[in-house]
Write an enzyme that holds these catalytic residues in place. Sequence first.
Site, PDB file in Angstrom:
ATOM      1  N   LYS A 115      -9.234  -5.379  12.389  1.00 46.60           N
ATOM      2  CA  LYS A 115      -7.690  -4.786  13.410  1.00 46.60           C
ATOM      3  C   LYS A 115      -7.826  -6.065  14.157  1.00 46.60           C
ATOM      4  O   LYS A 115      -6.820  -6.101  14.692  1.00 46.60           O
ATOM      5  CB  LYS A 115      -8.158  -3.340  13.407  1.00 46.60           C
ATOM      6  CG  LYS A 115      -8.084  -2.458  11.793  1.00 46.60           C
ATOM      7  CD  LYS A 115      -7.037  -2.797  11.222  1.00 46.60           C
ATOM      8  CE  LYS A 115      -6.558  -2.171   9.907  1.00 46.60           C
ATOM      9  NZ  LYS A 115      -5.610  -2.245   8.873  1.00 46.60           N
ATOM     10  N   ASP A 142      -0.945  -7.282  -5.798  1.00 46.93           N
ATOM     11  CA  ASP A 142      -2.387  -7.275  -5.163  1.00 46.93           C
ATOM     12  C   ASP A 142      -2.449  -8.433  -3.581  1.00 46.93           C
ATOM     13  O   ASP A 142      -2.433  -9.532  -3.719  1.00 46.93           O
ATOM     14  CB  ASP A 142      -3.844  -7.517  -5.695  1.00 46.93           C
ATOM     15  CG  ASP A 142      -4.567  -7.369  -5.652  1.00 46.93           C
ATOM     16  OD1 ASP A 142      -5.160  -7.271  -4.205  1.00 46.93           O
ATOM     17  OD2 ASP A 142      -5.518  -7.803  -6.777  1.00 46.93           O
ATOM     18  N   GLY A 156       0.886  -1.291  -0.141  1.00 49.74           N
ATOM     19  CA  GLY A 156       0.151  -0.539   0.274  1.00 49.74           C
ATOM     20  C   GLY A 156       1.167   1.630   0.460  1.00 49.74           C
ATOM     21  O   GLY A 156       0.564   2.198   0.463  1.00 49.74           O
ATOM     22  N   TYR A 163     -14.838  -3.521   9.810  1.00 40.79           N
ATOM     23  CA  TYR A 163     -13.222  -2.763   9.612  1.00 40.79           C
ATOM     24  C   TYR A 163     -12.231  -3.156  11.106  1.00 40.79           C
ATOM     25  O   TYR A 163     -11.479  -3.644  11.660  1.00 40.79           O
ATOM     26  CB  TYR A 163     -13.050  -1.544   9.647  1.00 40.79           C
ATOM     27  CG  TYR A 163     -11.825  -0.892   9.239  1.00 40.79           C
ATOM     28  CD1 TYR A 163     -11.112  -0.215   8.177  1.00 40.79           C
ATOM     29  CD2 TYR A 163     -11.549   0.440  10.565  1.00 40.79           C
ATOM     30  CE1 TYR A 163      -9.916  -0.112   8.704  1.00 40.79           C
ATOM     31  CE2 TYR A 163     -10.000   0.604  10.845  1.00 40.79           C
ATOM     32  CZ  TYR A 163      -9.454   0.531   9.855  1.00 40.79           C
ATOM     33  OH  TYR A 163      -7.917   1.559   9.641  1.00 40.79           O
ATOM     34  N   SER A 214      -2.354  -1.681  12.414  1.00 43.08           N
ATOM     35  CA  SER A 214      -3.165  -1.608  12.647  1.00 43.08           C
ATOM     36  C   SER A 214      -4.288  -0.681  12.929  1.00 43.08           C
ATOM     37  O   SER A 214      -4.158  -0.050  12.356  1.00 43.08           O
ATOM     38  CB  SER A 214      -3.756  -3.076  14.207  1.00 43.08           C
ATOM     39  OG  SER A 214      -4.945  -2.728  14.855  1.00 43.08           O
ATOM     40  N   SER A 252       1.363   3.824  -2.525  1.00 40.48           N
ATOM     41  CA  SER A 252       1.128   4.463  -3.311  1.00 40.48           C
ATOM     42  C   SER A 252       0.407   5.780  -2.568  1.00 40.48           C
ATOM     43  O   SER A 252       0.533   6.487  -3.335  1.00 40.48           O
ATOM     44  CB  SER A 252       0.271   3.453  -4.081  1.00 40.48           C
ATOM     45  OG  SER A 252      -1.126   3.822  -3.969  1.00 40.48           O
ATOM     46  N   SER A 253       0.365   5.820  -1.405  1.00 38.77           N
ATOM     47  CA  SER A 253      -0.514   6.452  -0.730  1.00 38.77           C
ATOM     48  C   SER A 253      -0.381   6.486   0.539  1.00 38.77           C
ATOM     49  O   SER A 253      -0.109   5.475   1.593  1.00 38.77           O
ATOM     50  CB  SER A 253      -2.081   7.023  -1.051  1.00 38.77           C
ATOM     51  OG  SER A 253      -2.870   5.674  -1.170  1.00 38.77           O
ATOM     52  N   GLY A 254      -1.399   7.707   1.185  1.00 37.06           N
ATOM     53  CA  GLY A 254      -1.059   8.287   2.733  1.00 37.06           C
ATOM     54  C   GLY A 254      -0.361   7.320   3.423  1.00 37.06           C
ATOM     55  O   GLY A 254       1.245   7.556   3.410  1.00 37.06           O
ATOM     56  N   ASN A 313      -5.624  11.972   8.876  1.00 42.05           N
ATOM     57  CA  ASN A 313      -5.467  12.488   8.112  1.00 42.05           C
ATOM     58  C   ASN A 313      -5.290  12.618   6.376  1.00 42.05           C
ATOM     59  O   ASN A 313      -4.483  12.507   5.483  1.00 42.05           O
ATOM     60  CB  ASN A 313      -4.986  13.857   8.189  1.00 42.05           C
ATOM     61  CG  ASN A 313      -5.737  14.899   6.734  1.00 42.05           C
ATOM     62  OD1 ASN A 313      -6.919  14.856   6.065  1.00 42.05           O
ATOM     63  ND2 ASN A 313      -6.222  16.123   7.537  1.00 42.05           N
ATOM     64  N   THR A 314      -6.133  10.765   5.535  1.00 39.36           N
ATOM     65  CA  THR A 314      -5.310   9.947   4.483  1.00 39.36           C
ATOM     66  C   THR A 314      -6.778   8.938   3.597  1.00 39.36           C
ATOM     67  O   THR A 314      -7.509  10.081   4.284  1.00 39.36           O
ATOM     68  CB  THR A 314      -4.633   9.091   4.839  1.00 39.36           C
ATOM     69  OG1 THR A 314      -5.462   8.069   5.660  1.00 39.36           O
ATOM     70  CG2 THR A 314      -3.554   9.544   5.775  1.00 39.36           C
TER      71      THR A 314
END
Length: 273
Positions: free
Chosen positions: A149, A53, A11, A145, A131, A13-15, A179-180
């Site tokens: 976790k 993936d 993951g 969600y 987590s 590519s962002s955040g 803030n993502t």
Amino acid sequence: MSKDKVVVITGASSGIGEASARLLAQNGFEVFGGVRNPQRANAIPGVRYGTVDVTDDASVANFVEWVFSEAGKIDILINNAGVSLVGPVENTSPSEALAVFDTNVFGPLRMIRAALPSMRAARSGLIINISSVLGFLPAPFMGIYASSKHALEGLSESLDHEIREFNVRVVLLEPTFTNTKLDVNAAQTAAPLGAYATQADATIKAVQAQIRTAPSALSVAEKILAAINGPYRMRQPAGGQATLLSRLRRFMPANAVDGSLRRTFGFGKRNAS
């Protein structure tokens, strides 16, 4: 610790993933970022992207084999890829829940199964599972969600017992709202809210207000760097609010924690039991 250390981040590519990849590369780590589409990832000096993936066994195997072919090892695995889902538990379909678990729980499992044998053989390694405070403190309308976790935390603690004799450890990093895009653009259950509409709307507005003033992804990346370079601790809340919530969960009476949570998430007195 950065000299010659190879880091894999999913993951990326962002955040949190992108911020962590950038910060670790700046600190001398050799970073491989796993992303669904490398062409959409922002170029970062010192970071190489590969396609993965985490919901697909073959994709995970191919990605990890590529890292081994390029670097010969994986010292640190950061399982960051994740998805969110907002909505009442009653309204959540099994297929919606399965999609969340496939990324948030089975995704890390696939990555661990692929990377861990080389760590055991080398008798060295660190696995950081991203987590959430919702992994120990569930929130209304985020039941699936939070459940994913919770499952990741149970898996992580069990795994750490199994592998520490090989000098490989597991860290649970537990951010609060960040803030993502993951928090801002969380998917919602498909079924109409129905009887839950009024309260769900109030809760979503309360969460969005928290996100607007939440720490940036960089603050979590800095915690990841500290977890790598600092003394080992299994559970590491990321940020002051996460640390406070962890302590409240452990030491405050259950009724007080329950009441505080309900106020935080927009439940008025009329909802209190």
